[in-house]
Design an enzyme around this catalytic site. Structure first.
Site, PDB file in Angstrom:
ATOM      1  N   LYS A 177     -13.427  -6.413  -2.776  1.00  0.00           N
ATOM      2  CA  LYS A 177     -12.356  -6.460  -3.766  1.00  0.00           C
ATOM      3  C   LYS A 177     -11.078  -6.921  -3.060  1.00  0.00           C
ATOM      4  CE  LYS A 177      -8.975  -5.110  -6.586  1.00  0.00           C
ATOM      5  NZ  LYS A 177      -7.560  -5.362  -6.264  1.00  0.00           N
ATOM      6  N   GLY A 230      -4.590  -1.529   4.008  1.00  0.00           N
ATOM      7  CA  GLY A 230      -3.466  -1.551   3.081  1.00  0.00           C
ATOM      8  C   GLY A 230      -2.465  -0.466   3.398  1.00  0.00           C
ATOM      9  N   SER A 231      -1.765  -0.026   2.385  1.00  0.00           N
ATOM     10  CA  SER A 231      -0.664   0.921   2.566  1.00  0.00           C
ATOM     11  C   SER A 231      -1.177   2.344   2.759  1.00  0.00           C
ATOM     12  CB  SER A 231       0.263   0.879   1.356  1.00  0.00           C
ATOM     13  OG  SER A 231      -0.389   1.436   0.218  1.00  0.00           O
ATOM     14  N   THR A 234      -2.002   4.197  -0.693  1.00  0.00           N
ATOM     15  CA  THR A 234      -3.293   3.808  -1.245  1.00  0.00           C
ATOM     16  C   THR A 234      -4.430   4.289  -0.358  1.00  0.00           C
ATOM     17  OG1 THR A 234      -2.255   1.852  -2.224  1.00  0.00           O
ATOM     18  CG2 THR A 234      -4.655   1.880  -2.125  1.00  0.00           C
ATOM     19  N   GLY A 235      -4.203   4.280   0.950  1.00  0.00           N
ATOM     20  CA  GLY A 235      -5.214   4.792   1.865  1.00  0.00           C
ATOM     21  C   GLY A 235      -5.537   6.253   1.610  1.00  0.00           C
ATOM     22  N   LYS A 237      -5.446   7.689  -1.299  1.00  0.00           N
ATOM     23  CA  LYS A 237      -6.282   7.720  -2.501  1.00  0.00           C
ATOM     24  C   LYS A 237      -7.719   7.323  -2.181  1.00  0.00           C
ATOM     25  CE  LYS A 237      -2.410   6.620  -5.595  1.00  0.00           C
ATOM     26  NZ  LYS A 237      -1.839   5.611  -6.521  1.00  0.00           N
ATOM     27  N   GLU A 252      -7.424   1.034   7.809  1.00  0.00           N
ATOM     28  CA  GLU A 252      -6.442   0.344   8.650  1.00  0.00           C
ATOM     29  C   GLU A 252      -5.167   0.285   7.827  1.00  0.00           C
ATOM     30  OE1 GLU A 252      -3.963  -1.746  10.164  1.00  0.00           O
ATOM     31  OE2 GLU A 252      -5.117  -3.545   9.709  1.00  0.00           O
ATOM     32  N   CYS A 286       0.994  -5.529   9.374  1.00  0.00           N
ATOM     33  CA  CYS A 286       0.956  -4.073   9.552  1.00  0.00           C
ATOM     34  C   CYS A 286       1.399  -3.657  10.946  1.00  0.00           C
ATOM     35  CB  CYS A 286      -0.446  -3.545   9.265  1.00  0.00           C
ATOM     36  SG  CYS A 286      -1.736  -4.305  10.264  1.00  0.00           S
ATOM     37  N   GLU A 385       7.985   1.813   6.890  1.00  0.00           N
ATOM     38  CA  GLU A 385       7.546   0.419   6.916  1.00  0.00           C
ATOM     39  C   GLU A 385       8.200  -0.361   5.770  1.00  0.00           C
ATOM     40  OE1 GLU A 385       3.339  -1.732   7.755  1.00  0.00           O
ATOM     41  OE2 GLU A 385       3.347  -0.309   6.090  1.00  0.00           O
TER      42      GLU A 385
END
Length: 491
Positions: A177, A230-231, A234-235, A237, A252, A286, A385
């Site tokens: 995705k 990602g962020s 969201t990580g 979740k 990551e 990142c 960040e």
């Protein structure tokens, strides 16, 4: 540009028939309508991946046979190098030379994991020494199963490859995705999979919005492993969703990486690496070394030179020759960066250069390279960040002060140190609580070396042999070698 999802080896329309716009960040124009997958499409894709893993040939092929497919994908990527790079520019905004570099890395990554797939055939099973001579034990490696891979927008095809290549090498099947901001090249990877004859269901690609496609993938009970880049929010979740079924997970996530510059450093080289560390890919990296700590005696000289050079960076469309800084990826990200700069100023930061839209760019998500100074260590811009071309600069007094400031972060992805004293560099590198540390440089990334962070910067490692391990299960096989019965109850 593809208009359908890639599921079970075929192109198929989204179940709900929806699309979403793809915007060129340099012009703010809609350049494509991408297929909007939903939970129903994720169900179809996971079912195809599950069937391909449980019943299909892929995990049962030898590593050498899988390597043949990986090398064919690498060759197909190379053959379409210019086309794929231009799609990345239109989708992401980065300068074309950077996009070409990314596509070369994509091909190289598939080639690297082809080599590791072959080694799975030749490396012997590990023999485990046991205390009881009547038994023998060995360790075998097996593919983990169905992988749900969710990737970000800053390196669209490359970040997908960091997951797809090792997972395929291991014998896993996948549902990929991509970010809804940059879906174009991920869909082209489906076309390449079709071209090289990858067995149906081995790689499935579902584009769509996070809540409609990403969330159903993370919570799907038939997925064995989640791999996310990602962020941090969201990580969290993704990790929570994985916990429901005790899925394997690798994350990551973000960073606020420090770059320590000692006074004995060459100022010109220091400034060059500072700029590469924060302005490459518009600072949307990142591992960007966005916190620069300069020894007090060199602080004014380095800051002055950095500001002068940053102000000279050529800003423009990624397709314009000579562009070094393209547009931010989206309106939403652009507004977030501007808001972060404004909060930083409110909290005491001084804008040394940049801070807003270039005067000659009225259209597009263009932002000047920005240098901030004088902020407090508690300031949001220093601690959080920003994910844009914004660097925060502070002085330090001595080595201990620099290490303390560098490590005072909830992140631990990367760090850098610059000095002519290589013994000091090694000492500081080992003192930094980060998964990646560069000495006298910033940001070089190699497929052969591990990538990942400490603390809230993630779980696990990508790239190198560590990346392959992400997708392999470890199985113990123990044999009874004696002719005599075993067990106290046997007479």
């Amino acid at each position: 540009m593809q208009t359908q999802l890639f599921i079970d080896g075929h192109w198929t329309a989204p179940a709900a028939g929806g699309t979403f716009p793809v915007v060129d960040p340099a012009t703010e124009r809609v350049i494509h309508q991408a297929p909007a997958g939903t939970a129903a499409d994720i169900d179809r894709a996971v079912a195809a991946a599950r069937r391909a893993f449980d019943e299909g040939p892929w995990p049962r092929l030898s590593g050498t046979e899988r390597a043949g497919y990986l090398r064919a994908i690498a060759a197909a990527v190379t053959a379409r190098r210019e086309e794929l790079a231009r799609l990345e520019v239109l989708d992401n905004g980065k300068p074309l030379p950077e996009a070409l570099w990314d596509i070369d890395d994509v091909a190289g990554c598939f080639g690297f994991y082809a080599g590791l797939a072959e080694k799975l055939d030749t490396d012997p099973d590990e023999v485990v020494a046991l205390a009881d001579a009547r038994f023998s034990s060995s360790v075998v490696l097996e593919p983990m199963g169905v992988v749900g891979a969710i990737v970000p927008w800053n390196y669209p095809l490359l970040m997908a490859t960091w997951k797809v290549a090792p997972a395929l090498a291991a014998g896993c099947t996948l549902v990929l995705k991509p970010s809804e901001l940059t879906p174009l090249t991920a869909l082209e990877l489906g076309a390449i999979a079709e071209e090289v004859g990858l067995p149906p269901g081995v790689l499935n690609i579902v584009t769509g919005l996070g809540p409609e496609a990403g969330a159903p993938l993370t919570s799907h009970p038939a997925v064995d492993k989640l791999a996310f880049t990602g962020s941090v929010p969201t990580g969290r979740k993704v990790m929570a969703a994985a916990a429901a079924d005790i899925k394997k997970v690798s994350l990551e996530l973000g960073g606020k990486s420090p770059f320590i510059v000692f006074a004995d450093s060459d100022i010109e080289k220091a400034v060059e690496w500072i700029m590469f560390g924060i302005f490459w890919n518009q600072g949307q990296v990142c591992s960007a070394t966005s916190r620069v700590l300069i020894e007090a005696s060199a602080y004014d000289a380095v800051l002055e030179r950095l500001a002068a050079e940053a102000a000279r960076i050529r800003i423009g469309s990624g397709l314009e020759e000579g562009t070094l800084l393209g547009p931010i990826v989206s309106r939403g990200q652009y507004d977030k960066i501007l808001a972060a700069i404004a909060r930083g100023v409110e909290q005491g930061a001084r804008i040394v250069t940049g801070g807003g839209r270039p005067a000659d760019r009225n259209v597009g998500y263009f932002l000047q390279p920005t240098v901030l100074a004088d902020m407090d260590e508690t300031s949001e811009v220093w601690r959080e960040e920003i994910f844009g071309p914004v660097v925060c600069v502070k002085p330090f007094t001595d080595e201990a002060d620099a290490v303390r400031m560098a490590n005072d972060s909830r992140f631990g992805l990367a760090g850098a140190v610059m000095s002519k004293d290589l013994v000091r560099c090694e000492r500081v590198a080992r003192a930094l609580r980060a998964g990646i540390v560069w000495i006298n440089c910033s940001q070089p990334t190699f497929t052969e070396a591990p990538w990942g962070g400490y603390k809230q910067s993630g779980i696990g490692r990508e790239l190198g042999r560590w990346g392959l391990s992400n997708y392999l299960e470890v199985k113990q096989i123990t044999r009874y070698e004696s002719d005599d019965p075993w067990g106290w109850y046997i007479r």
